[in-house]
Write a protein that holds these residues in place. Sequence first.
Motif, short mmCIF file in Angstrom:
data_model
loop_
_atom_site.label_atom_id
_atom_site.label_comp_id
_atom_site.label_asym_id
_atom_site.label_seq_id
_atom_site.Cartn_x
_atom_site.Cartn_y
_atom_site.Cartn_z
N LEU A 159 -6.88 -35.01 -10.91
CA LEU A 159 -7.01 -37.00 -10.07
C LEU A 159 -6.11 -37.65 -10.44
O LEU A 159 -5.29 -37.83 -11.18
CB LEU A 159 -8.44 -37.24 -11.23
CG LEU A 159 -9.77 -36.40 -11.14
CD1 LEU A 159 -10.77 -36.81 -11.92
CD2 LEU A 159 -10.44 -35.85 -9.74
N ARG A 160 -6.44 -38.44 -9.27
CA ARG A 160 -5.11 -39.41 -8.85
C ARG A 160 -5.98 -40.06 -9.80
O ARG A 160 -6.59 -40.63 -10.68
CB ARG A 160 -5.26 -40.00 -7.26
CG ARG A 160 -4.54 -40.70 -7.12
CD ARG A 160 -4.62 -41.25 -5.48
NE ARG A 160 -5.96 -42.09 -5.53
CZ ARG A 160 -6.56 -42.03 -3.95
NH1 ARG A 160 -5.75 -41.05 -3.11
NH2 ARG A 160 -7.87 -42.88 -3.83
N GLY A 161 -4.71 -41.27 -10.37
CA GLY A 161 -5.16 -42.37 -11.33
C GLY A 161 -5.54 -43.31 -10.62
O GLY A 161 -5.43 -43.62 -9.26
N GLY A 162 -6.11 -44.13 -11.47
CA GLY A 162 -7.00 -45.70 -10.69
C GLY A 162 -8.23 -44.89 -10.44
O GLY A 162 -8.58 -45.99 -9.42
N LEU A 163 -8.82 -43.94 -10.68
CA LEU A 163 -10.03 -43.98 -10.15
C LEU A 163 -11.09 -44.15 -10.71
O LEU A 163 -11.31 -44.59 -12.05
CB LEU A 163 -10.76 -42.19 -9.34
CG LEU A 163 -9.77 -42.07 -8.44
CD1 LEU A 163 -9.99 -40.50 -8.96
CD2 LEU A 163 -9.57 -42.39 -7.02
N SER A 164 -12.15 -45.09 -10.26
CA SER A 164 -13.64 -45.15 -11.09
C SER A 164 -14.28 -43.88 -11.48
O SER A 164 -13.76 -43.31 -11.33
CB SER A 164 -14.66 -46.76 -10.19
OG SER A 164 -15.34 -45.58 -9.61
N GLU A 165 -14.75 -44.35 -12.57
CA GLU A 165 -15.57 -43.14 -13.01
C GLU A 165 -16.55 -42.54 -12.38
O GLU A 165 -16.29 -41.25 -12.04
CB GLU A 165 -16.75 -43.63 -14.42
CG GLU A 165 -17.52 -42.67 -15.46
CD GLU A 165 -18.38 -43.42 -16.24
OE1 GLU A 165 -19.25 -42.55 -16.92
OE2 GLU A 165 -18.37 -44.03 -16.44
N ALA A 166 -17.75 -43.54 -11.31
CA ALA A 166 -17.91 -42.36 -10.39
C ALA A 166 -17.26 -42.00 -9.03
O ALA A 166 -17.66 -40.35 -8.46
CB ALA A 166 -18.76 -43.56 -9.96
N GLU A 167 -15.68 -42.19 -8.91
CA GLU A 167 -15.05 -41.75 -8.13
C GLU A 167 -15.28 -40.27 -8.82
O GLU A 167 -14.30 -39.53 -8.12
CB GLU A 167 -13.90 -42.44 -8.20
CG GLU A 167 -14.80 -43.83 -6.76
CD GLU A 167 -13.56 -44.61 -6.39
OE1 GLU A 167 -13.28 -45.34 -5.43
OE2 GLU A 167 -12.21 -44.82 -7.45
N ARG A 168 -14.23 -40.40 -10.07
CA ARG A 168 -14.20 -38.96 -10.67
C ARG A 168 -14.26 -38.13 -10.51
O ARG A 168 -14.45 -37.14 -10.53
CB ARG A 168 -13.41 -39.68 -12.02
CG ARG A 168 -12.22 -40.57 -12.51
CD ARG A 168 -11.81 -40.84 -13.36
NE ARG A 168 -11.35 -40.01 -14.42
CZ ARG A 168 -10.72 -38.81 -14.87
NH1 ARG A 168 -9.49 -39.61 -14.19
NH2 ARG A 168 -10.16 -37.86 -15.77
N ARG A 169 -16.03 -38.26 -10.96
CA ARG A 169 -17.31 -37.67 -10.89
C ARG A 169 -17.39 -37.18 -9.25
O ARG A 169 -17.57 -35.75 -9.47
CB ARG A 169 -18.10 -38.48 -11.59
CG ARG A 169 -18.47 -38.46 -12.76
CD ARG A 169 -19.63 -39.49 -13.74
NE ARG A 169 -20.88 -38.00 -12.93
CZ ARG A 169 -21.33 -37.28 -14.08
NH1 ARG A 169 -20.87 -36.92 -14.76
NH2 ARG A 169 -22.88 -36.68 -13.70
N ALA A 170 -17.49 -38.41 -8.56
CA ALA A 170 -18.03 -37.64 -7.26
C ALA A 170 -16.54 -36.54 -6.56
O ALA A 170 -16.99 -35.44 -6.42
CB ALA A 170 -17.65 -38.71 -6.29
N SER A 171 -15.02 -36.92 -7.40
CA SER A 171 -13.98 -35.38 -6.84
C SER A 171 -13.81 -34.29 -7.41
O SER A 171 -14.09 -33.79 -6.97
CB SER A 171 -12.83 -36.89 -6.98
OG SER A 171 -12.32 -37.90 -6.63
N ILE A 172 -14.59 -34.60 -9.03
CA ILE A 172 -14.57 -32.95 -9.72
C ILE A 172 -16.06 -32.41 -8.82
O ILE A 172 -15.71 -31.55 -8.59
CB ILE A 172 -15.07 -33.61 -10.71
CG1 ILE A 172 -13.24 -33.46 -11.66
CG2 ILE A 172 -14.82 -32.18 -11.26
CD1 ILE A 172 -13.72 -34.91 -13.03
#
Length: 410
Positions: free
Chosen positions: A141-154
């Motif tokens: 994952l790219r750095g600097g993502l919010s928790e919501a953005e990380r979860r959505a990406s995964i």
Amino acid sequence: MSVGMHHGLGAITEADWQVLVSGEQLEQSKAYLGFREHVEPGDPVLFTVSDDSGLRGAVHGAVTTSRTALFSHPWKMLAAGQFLRSDDGSGQVEGHVLARQRELLAAVAGADATDTAWAGITERLGEAFVVRGFDTSEVILRGGLSEAERRASIGSLLQRAQEAVRTGLAGAIALPYVRPGDTELRGLLSEYGFRSGVLTGVSLFDLSAAASYDEFVGALPKRRRRRYRNEQSQFAESGMVLSTVPPTEENLKLIVELEAGNSAKYGGSPDLRALLELRREMAARLGDAVRIPVVEHDGRIIACGIDLVGRNSYYALVYGCDYSVPDRGLAYPNLSFYSPIRFAAEHGIQHVRMGLEAFMPKLIRGARLDLRETWIWTPDRKALDSVGGMLDFLSSRSKTYFESMTADLD
């Protein structure tokens, strides 16, 4: 966000990949993952998720084949006796354990379990898409993502991989080396229906609290500290010498012969030509990250390591040795442990990672055991339940074994 599926890393430019990764982790670099594509015999696959800023996340792996090695093939791992773990530490697996394994394998493979039960699993479920780096399975994952953005990406990447399996990419998805501390990924894997179990672990030397090699050794328990000093003192008196050599063609040919000698000693059937091509490829792709420590005796190299050096981790990959040399015993601990640990300490590298299995030689010298979880999903619900039962069984065996082993060290 847009989600894509690609035939390996060749579809992504280095500049685009650099938007995703920071460069801190060698195993996330395009060079290292490209080398993994070269190592694995099956087709490479890359899933990506992007936004207006470029790549946001990726899952990289390969589809298994019959030639895929044990530690990259989940069906071979499920069927291997290696992960049954004996009750008494003798290495001899008890009859009731073998009987239970046969019963569970029969449920998974739909046939009586044999030494090639993994082939029966493959026939029933198909090959698996396997996500792994050196000793981890993770979503990049790219750095600097919010928790919501990380979860959505995964979540988007897992969903896309599952869609690909349903439409013929493979019969299953496997992440064989998920860190228990990767709670975000583990939670989402569970939500998406994956089943898990602990089959193995890795050995890691943690140098983060030490400012020098001497400080690291000085903080070890007395017995481990004494082992370090005795083995290094005896090595110094033996006439053997530690050094490093560059990955030139001449050196690679010699190193490969030593690597093959070690493989043959433990039952392997090494192909010298294939090994040489593999090491050439490693040197070409990874350049200065390749470190080859060697032990010389009477002006001749008698043992070697093949290691990779990242900013925060030192990866000990391979040991090679000329077993015709008498009194060579001290070459192994000094080359495999003390040389990497000293190098890491002197260069501010926080972790020396020693890979999977072969735990005791590492633990008695101060390594930490980091468990790994194997997570598997297949769209066949009945087969998934059978695989889950096998994972639960192996996990209970492994956890008991590891608890007993580490307790014996205290």
